[in-house]
Design an enzyme around this catalytic site. Structure first.
Site, PDB file in Angstrom:
ATOM      1  N   GLU A 115       1.080  -1.039   0.023  1.00 56.25           N
ATOM      2  CA  GLU A 115      -0.012   0.037   0.065  1.00 56.25           C
ATOM      3  C   GLU A 115       0.793   1.234  -0.027  1.00 56.25           C
ATOM      4  O   GLU A 115       1.763   1.473   0.758  1.00 56.25           O
ATOM      5  CB  GLU A 115      -1.148  -0.035   1.134  1.00 56.25           C
ATOM      6  CG  GLU A 115      -1.929   1.356   1.085  1.00 56.25           C
ATOM      7  CD  GLU A 115      -2.941   1.431   2.119  1.00 56.25           C
ATOM      8  OE1 GLU A 115      -2.440   2.336   2.951  1.00 56.25           O
ATOM      9  OE2 GLU A 115      -3.739   0.769   2.398  1.00 56.25           O
TER      10      GLU A 115
ATOM     11  N   CYS B   5      -2.226   8.216   4.412  1.00 55.09           N
ATOM     12  CA  CYS B   5      -2.267   8.160   3.018  1.00 55.09           C
ATOM     13  C   CYS B   5      -3.355   8.353   2.601  1.00 55.09           C
ATOM     14  O   CYS B   5      -3.565   8.755   1.364  1.00 55.09           O
ATOM     15  CB  CYS B   5      -1.632   6.671   2.631  1.00 55.09           C
ATOM     16  SG  CYS B   5      -2.433   5.277   3.399  1.00 55.09           S
TER      17      CYS B   5
END
Length: 480
Positions: free
Chosen positions: A246, A280
């Protein structure tokens, strides 16, 4: 406070130590054992030996009970862990408490899935059977970031253990004390086989590089920057190991003219400043229909100005410091460059005055700009910078939002249900929220398109990242 490596069932250190500091106050919290390639090698070897024992890899009931017992151990020290997380990471205590609770919930979720990772059987011809068996992939190397070190540890380790893998964990040095404390209740369980779960910390990168390149590591799970993810892919190519990555994000919030701008501006400000903008999926760009653009500029400027900075342990704090002074300085430089070349500066942000100045604090910055190709619209600046852009219609909103190399998350804000789904379907993102932002759950898979990564964590699909599918064929004939 101090923490050591945990390798092959034993706490250990080689006499090298590094200090850990509170980024809000510069206070010394403790120290952690600082390892490297030797510790990584020992941990991987121990994990490989443990995986070879079917009493672990083929025993879902044991693994389920371990996960449940770990969750119970964490629940007994929830507040203690939340306070440590705030001291070492800097985030507001309310966010730390929510993260610990979410991590415990996720462990329990994967404890249930540990006993339900089924394959399937087909009769491909009379008396001929193809069995699809989902097996654990092997040794999992887990490189854990510092921004959400409880949830991001658990969302990798829990599915790895549920699937039957053994694990080697390398936490970020900024939160090494916290990750050791999170794992301590698991390591204390007498039913945990030696080598099944290992931990080593380092301030350098040689241990992590060994995990990436070692042929004994079958899965590598990493959460972090796209640049580092690309290097991991290159260095792991020789072993062809499974990768779960990720990576970066540049989340857009698409706000249409039928919304209540005054009501949603505080929600957008909170989405942009979660973990001081160091998440994020944090809001990075707010795209607003042109008829409401001026109103949004005023409302969002006011909401961001009202964000209360302070030490995370203070009850009134909404936003703490950045993770450390080096990160603060880097983000500050990029924001300064954005302020110099944007169309309009609405909030300059910067370092606060007074007692907070010694910490790694930055106040939120807000700018408006037309060109979505500008570096601050494309680059993931990991801090409290928000960019406002105007659009005329749905097509332009989607075009602007999709003008990105990332595809992790986005949100759509409208009262028209059909429009919400129409736009969400057109966005090239792994997660799209409707009239909300940053809602993440153990049950719902998370991951991105394009340069935001590979694979999915959370949810049932996380088991796929730590599993292999085996086809076993047998012809048994038919009666007569």
């Amino acid at each position: 406070m101090q923490s050591r490596h945990f390798i092959d069932g034993q706490w250990t250190d080689a006499g090298r130590w590094t200090d850990s500091f509170d980024p809000a106050s510069c206070e010394l919290i403790g120290r952690f054992a600082d390892g490297g390639e030797a510790e990584a090698q020992a941990a991987v070897s121990a994990a490989a030996r443990a995986f070879a024992n079917p009493k672990w890899s083929q025993n879902p009931r044991l693994r389920q009970q371990l996960l449940l017992d770990w969750a119970a151990g964490l629940k007994a020290r929830q507040e203690e862990l939340a306070q440590l997380l705030t001291r070492e990471n800097g985030k507001a205590l309310a966010q730390s408490r929510g993260e610990i609770a979410g991590a415990i919930s996720e462990i329990v979720y994967y404890a249930g899935l540990a006993r339900h990772n089924p394959g399937h059987v087909l009769e491909v011809a009379p008396g001929e059977f193809s069995t699809m068996l989902r097996e654990p992939a092997g040794v999992a190397g887990l490189i854990i970031p510092w921004n959400a070190p409880a949830v991001l540890l658990v969302r990798a380790l829990a599915p790895a253990l549920a699937a039957g893998c053994t694990a080697v964990i390398k936490p970020a040095p900024q939160t090494a004390l916290f990750n050791a404390a999170m794992l301590e209740p698991l390591f204390a369980l007498p039913s945990l086989p030696a080598g099944a779960v290992n931990l080593f910390a380092e301030t350098g990168h040689v241990g992590a590089a060994y995990l990436v390149a070692s042929p004994l590591v079958d899965v590598l799970s990493f959460t972090g920057s796209t640049a580092t993810g690309q290097r991991i892919m290159q260095d792991a190519a020789a072993t062809m190991k499974k990768l779960s990555l990720e990576l970066g994000g540049k989340s857009c919030c698409l706000v249409f003219e039928d919304t209540d701008v005054e009501a949603i501006a505080p929600k957008l400000a909170a989405a942009a400043t979660i973990i001081s903008g160091q998440q994020c999926t944090a809001a990075r760009r707010v795209l607003v229909q042109a008829s409401r653009f001026a109103e949004m500029k005023r409302a969002l400027s006011a909401s961001l100005s009202e964000i209360r900075l302070g030490h995370g342990l203070e009850a009134t704090t909404q936003m703490g410091p950045l993770i450390d002074w080096q990160s603060r300085d880097k983000v500050e430089r990029r924001i300064a460059e954005a302020l110099d070349c944007c169309d309009e500066v609405l909030l300059a942000g910067g370092r606060p005055d007074g007692a907070l100045r010694q910490g790694a604090f930055l106040a939120p910055a807000l700018i408006a700009h037309r060109d979505s190709g500008a570096f601050f619209c494309q680059e993931e600046i990991f801090g409290p910078l928000l960019v406002l852009e105007a659009f005329d219609d749905e097509a332009e909103a989607v075009t602007r939002a999709n003008h990105s190399e990332f595809g992790l998350s986005a949100s759509v804000w409208t009262n028209e249900g059909a429009r919400a789904w129409r736009v969400a379907r057109a966005l090239r993102n792994g997660t799209v929220w409707l009239n909300d932002h940053n809602k993440l759950f153990a049950e719902a898979e998370t991951g991105g398109y394009r340069k935001s990564g590979l694979g999915r964590l959370h949810g049932v699909d996380a088991l796929l990242d730590f599993s292999e599918l085996k086809h076993i064929y047998q012809s048994v004939g038919t009666l007569g």
